[in-house]
Write a protein that holds these residues in place. Structure first.
Motif, mmCIF file in Angstrom:
data_model
loop_
_atom_site.group_PDB
_atom_site.id
_atom_site.type_symbol
_atom_site.label_atom_id
_atom_site.label_comp_id
_atom_site.label_asym_id
_atom_site.label_seq_id
_atom_site.Cartn_x
_atom_site.Cartn_y
_atom_site.Cartn_z
ATOM 1 N N ALA A 283 0.834 -1.193 0.000
ATOM 2 C CA ALA A 283 0.000 0.000 0.000
ATOM 3 C C ALA A 283 0.873 1.249 0.000
ATOM 4 O O ALA A 283 2.041 1.212 0.399
ATOM 5 N N LYS A 284 0.297 2.345 -0.407
ATOM 6 C CA LYS A 284 1.011 3.615 -0.470
ATOM 7 C C LYS A 284 1.512 4.020 0.920
ATOM 8 O O LYS A 284 0.790 3.897 1.909
ATOM 9 N N ARG A 285 2.729 4.493 0.977
ATOM 10 C CA ARG A 285 3.305 4.982 2.230
ATOM 11 C C ARG A 285 2.738 6.370 2.550
ATOM 12 O O ARG A 285 2.682 7.246 1.684
ATOM 13 N N PHE A 286 2.325 6.572 3.791
ATOM 14 C CA PHE A 286 1.807 7.868 4.207
ATOM 15 C C PHE A 286 2.960 8.789 4.611
ATOM 16 O O PHE A 286 3.878 8.363 5.319
ATOM 17 N N ASP A 287 2.912 10.034 4.182
ATOM 18 C CA ASP A 287 3.934 11.021 4.520
ATOM 19 C C ASP A 287 3.550 11.690 5.835
ATOM 20 O O ASP A 287 2.909 12.746 5.859
ATOM 21 N N THR A 288 3.914 11.071 6.945
ATOM 22 C CA THR A 288 3.539 11.576 8.259
ATOM 23 C C THR A 288 4.515 11.075 9.317
ATOM 24 O O THR A 288 5.126 10.016 9.154
ATOM 25 N N GLU A 289 4.659 11.844 10.390
ATOM 26 C CA GLU A 289 5.443 11.409 11.543
ATOM 27 C C GLU A 289 4.537 10.946 12.677
ATOM 28 O O GLU A 289 5.022 10.533 13.732
ATOM 29 N N ASP A 290 3.235 11.007 12.466
ATOM 30 C CA ASP A 290 2.294 10.590 13.511
ATOM 31 C C ASP A 290 2.065 9.085 13.434
ATOM 32 O O ASP A 290 1.006 8.609 13.016
ATOM 33 N N THR A 291 3.090 8.350 13.840
ATOM 34 C CA THR A 291 3.041 6.891 13.772
ATOM 35 C C THR A 291 3.372 6.241 15.114
ATOM 36 O O THR A 291 3.638 5.043 15.169
ATOM 37 N N HIS A 292 3.329 7.035 16.195
ATOM 38 C CA HIS A 292 3.643 6.485 17.513
ATOM 39 C C HIS A 292 2.587 5.451 17.903
ATOM 40 O O HIS A 292 1.392 5.743 17.914
ATOM 41 N N GLY A 293 3.032 4.233 18.187
ATOM 42 C CA GLY A 293 2.113 3.179 18.610
ATOM 43 C C GLY A 293 1.669 2.240 17.514
ATOM 44 O O GLY A 293 0.868 1.333 17.763
ATOM 45 N N THR A 294 2.203 2.404 16.305
ATOM 46 C CA THR A 294 1.746 1.539 15.210
ATOM 47 C C THR A 294 2.109 0.077 15.452
ATOM 48 O O THR A 294 1.313 -0.821 15.144
ATOM 49 N N GLY A 295 3.298 -0.185 15.987
ATOM 50 C CA GLY A 295 3.704 -1.569 16.232
ATOM 51 C C GLY A 295 2.847 -2.246 17.279
ATOM 52 O O GLY A 295 2.405 -3.391 17.105
ATOM 53 N N CYS A 296 2.594 -1.537 18.375
ATOM 54 C CA CYS A 296 1.734 -2.074 19.439
ATOM 55 C C CYS A 296 0.332 -2.319 18.907
ATOM 56 O O CYS A 296 -0.293 -3.350 19.193
ATOM 57 N N THR A 297 -0.155 -1.357 18.131
ATOM 58 C CA THR A 297 -1.515 -1.446 17.598
ATOM 59 C C THR A 297 -1.670 -2.638 16.663
ATOM 60 O O THR A 297 -2.649 -3.398 16.756
#
Length: 262
Positions: free
Chosen positions: A191-205
């Motif tokens: 999927a397309k990569r999102f241009d954002t730094e708001d990715t805190h917690g993605t691994g846990c989620t």
């Protein structure tokens, strides 16, 4: 006790707390709840943490982590277990002792470094991860964590499935894959990569979403697809909090207060 028609899948989360609410136990609880599960917890560490980094860590004694697990398992039971930040090598072995007597899916997210770059596991703890990988049904490292664990073959040698996440790779597309213990690719999502730094917690989620799907009886491919989809929508729904790597939006852009207006 009354009988209920619907029994939510029970997910026991063994992980650290994130005072900023973006990752850790807080992200896990929100994810499992949004996906219709019942989240239960055994806290391994307290952190003073925000979007800029981890300012402090207070490990929970291994004996008390085990006591939390037993309190939950002996009464409520569990349909799946999710392991995140483990805190210490002693805790890793104590948690492994408890999990060896269970017969439910175990999702292990080998947390080593926070999104901000803060180190959350020392060398002794990482070495103890090997025992947890032998118990786990599926392991979900990001690319730096996968490299620290010795690569795909080294992880799969423990007999677990592997979700190889592509968020830390370069390129226009993010490629996430599920590999069977024999190395066979069971599923792949691009999927397309999102241009954002708001990715805190993605691994846990992602790991918690995966555990919730498995707890509900999904196949690993089905749970994987649901988890990746949930994370991507959560990234798009990020509320924009904080001055650093902001949290994703676990409510998926839904505003419950809209229902109360008028």
């Amino acid at each position: 006790m009354s009988e209920h028609a619907y029994k939510p899948p029970r997910v026991l989360i063994v992980a650290g707390s994130d005072s900023g609410g973006g990752a850790g136990i807080q992200a896990d609880i929100k994810t499992v709840t949004m996906l219709g599960g019942h989240a239960m917890t055994a806290v391994t560490a307290l952190t003073a943490q925000n979007t800029l980094g981890v300012q402090g860590v207070l490990p929970v004694p291994a004996t008390f982590v085990v006591q939390q697990m037993r309190s939950v398992l002996d009464d409520l039971g569990a349909d799946a277990v999710k392991i995140g930040m483990i805190g210490s090598a002693e805790t890793a072995h104590a948690v492994a002792d408890e999990l060896e007597r269970l017969d439910v899916p175990v999702v292990f997210d080998p947390v080593m470094v926070a999104t901000s770059g803060s180190v959350l596991a020392d060398a002794e703890t990482i070495a103890a991860f090997e025992r947890l990988m032998r118990i786990a049904s599926v392991v979900t490292p990001n690319l730096p964590e996968l490299e620290a664990l010795g690569g795909e073959a080294a992880v799969l040698a423990h007999g677990c499935h592997l979700v190889a996440k592509g968020g830390h790779a370069e390129g226009y597309y993010v490629v996430d894959r599920v590999l069977a213990p024999n190395g066979e690719e069971l599923a792949r999502l691009e999927a397309k990569r999102f241009d954002t730094e708001d990715t805190h917690g993605t691994g846990c989620t992602l790991a918690s979403a995966l555990a919730c799907g498995l707890a509900a009886g999904m196949s690993i491919e089905q749970a994987f697809e649901q988890a990746v989809r949930f994370v991507r929508i959560a990234i798009l729904s990020a509320p924009g909090f904080g001055q650093g790597h902001g949290p994703v939006g676990h409510t998926l852009g839904h505003n419950p207060y809209e229902q109360l207006e008028g």
